[in-house]
Enzyme design. Structure first.
Site, mmCIF file in Angstrom:
data_model
loop_
_atom_site.group_PDB
_atom_site.id
_atom_site.type_symbol
_atom_site.label_atom_id
_atom_site.label_comp_id
_atom_site.label_asym_id
_atom_site.label_seq_id
_atom_site.Cartn_x
_atom_site.Cartn_y
_atom_site.Cartn_z
ATOM 1 N N SER A 143 -89.821 100.569 -1.865
ATOM 2 C CA SER A 143 -88.491 101.153 -2.072
ATOM 3 C C SER A 143 -88.656 102.526 -2.688
ATOM 4 O O SER A 143 -89.698 102.837 -3.280
ATOM 5 C CB SER A 143 -87.697 100.243 -3.019
ATOM 6 O OG SER A 143 -86.555 100.888 -3.533
ATOM 7 N N TYR A 156 -85.913 95.283 -11.094
ATOM 8 C CA TYR A 156 -86.246 95.642 -9.712
ATOM 9 C C TYR A 156 -87.193 96.836 -9.684
ATOM 10 O O TYR A 156 -88.196 96.834 -8.958
ATOM 11 C CB TYR A 156 -84.968 95.975 -8.945
ATOM 12 C CG TYR A 156 -85.200 96.364 -7.511
ATOM 13 C CD1 TYR A 156 -85.450 95.400 -6.538
ATOM 14 C CD2 TYR A 156 -85.169 97.703 -7.098
ATOM 15 C CE1 TYR A 156 -85.657 95.742 -5.207
ATOM 16 C CE2 TYR A 156 -85.374 98.056 -5.778
ATOM 17 C CZ TYR A 156 -85.626 97.072 -4.838
ATOM 18 O OH TYR A 156 -85.836 97.425 -3.531
#
Length: 262
Positions: A143, A156
């Site tokens: 990501s 995250y």
């Protein structure tokens, strides 16, 4: 396009989002696929494709036995394994540290790291011997949160930074037989959920107006679809186009680029 002709690829989490876009693109390019997917409805959707070049395995990436079954299915069906694409993930819906109770912090850490980090490790361990035999490749989905803040919350972001470390370490450990790289997409509207321990298992990222945000604030001023990202995976999975690439993360997140001044 047949750039992946006869490449044997195992995709985890291939039932929706980027994973399904990878499955569709790779089938179009001639690959033979095994998919490890937990959700029964998504497994049924994959099987409805009706391709003899696709085999599905129902299982959980946090189980080594399930990863091992998926590798075995690829090898038994197609004779070998050339590429592992680790693609299962959870998001924390940008929960900040101080917004998490101590109990949520502990439980959320366990759940997010189990899926986003341990799942990749178990998949790589299960596939390592087969990939060494084929001199293959591992591709992980990371990501823009692997590099920058604001791609998620503290948990995250920590998992995605950990994924960056996995790519570098595994590229070192598995060389010279296996190339290890990752793709770092940005935001898109998918059914990505969060951990049950944080009460986020029924929320999906597509419930947030992601597309509208991208059209207004990303550098390219356009909404991104999962299929827009699949080409980078195809490049890295190729038997000839990325032979010198290992230990690298391709940041392809247009949303992570600051909007130009007007």
């Amino acid at each position: 396009m047949r750039g992946l002709e006869d490449r044997v690829v195992l995709v985890t989490g291939g039932g929706s989002g980027v994973g399904r876009a990878i499955v569709d693109r790779f089938l179009d390019e001639g690959a033979r696929l095994a998919v490890l997917e937990r959700d029964a409805d998504k497994v049924a959707s994959l099987e409805s494709i009706g391709s003899k070049e696709l085999v599905t395995v129902t299982g959980d990436v946090t189980s080594y036995a399930d990863n091992e079954r998926a590798v075995a299915a690829a090898v038994e069906t197609f004779g070998r394994l050339d590429v592992l694409i680790g693609n299962v993930g959870m998001w924390d819906f940008s929960r900040n540290l101080v917004d998490l109770s101590p109990g949520e912090l502990e439980a959320g850490f366990r759940d997010l790291f189990a899926v986003n980090v341990l799942g990749y490790l178990l998949g790589a361990r299960a596939a390592a011997a087969a990939l060494k035999r084929s001199r293959g490749a591992i591709i992980l989905t990371l990501s823009n949160a692997s590099f920058y803040p604001r791609g998620g919350g503290v948990l995250y972001t920590a998992t995605k930074h950990a994924g960056l470390g996995l790519v570098r370490q595994l590229a070192y450990e598995l060389a010279p037989e296996v190339r290890v790289n990752a793709v770092a997409p940005g935001a898109m509207a998918t059914n990505l959920t969060g951990p049950k321990s944080l009460g986020l298992d029924r929320r999906q990222i597509k419930d947030i107006p992601i597309q509208e945000y991208l059209e207004k604030h990303s550098a390219l001023e356009r909404a991104i679809e999962p299929a827009d990202y699949a080409g980078t995976y195809a490049l890295l999975a190729s038997s000839h186009d990325a032979l010198t690439v290992t230990g690298t993360v391709f940041d392809i997140s247009a949303a992570g680029t600051p909007h130009r001044a007007r």
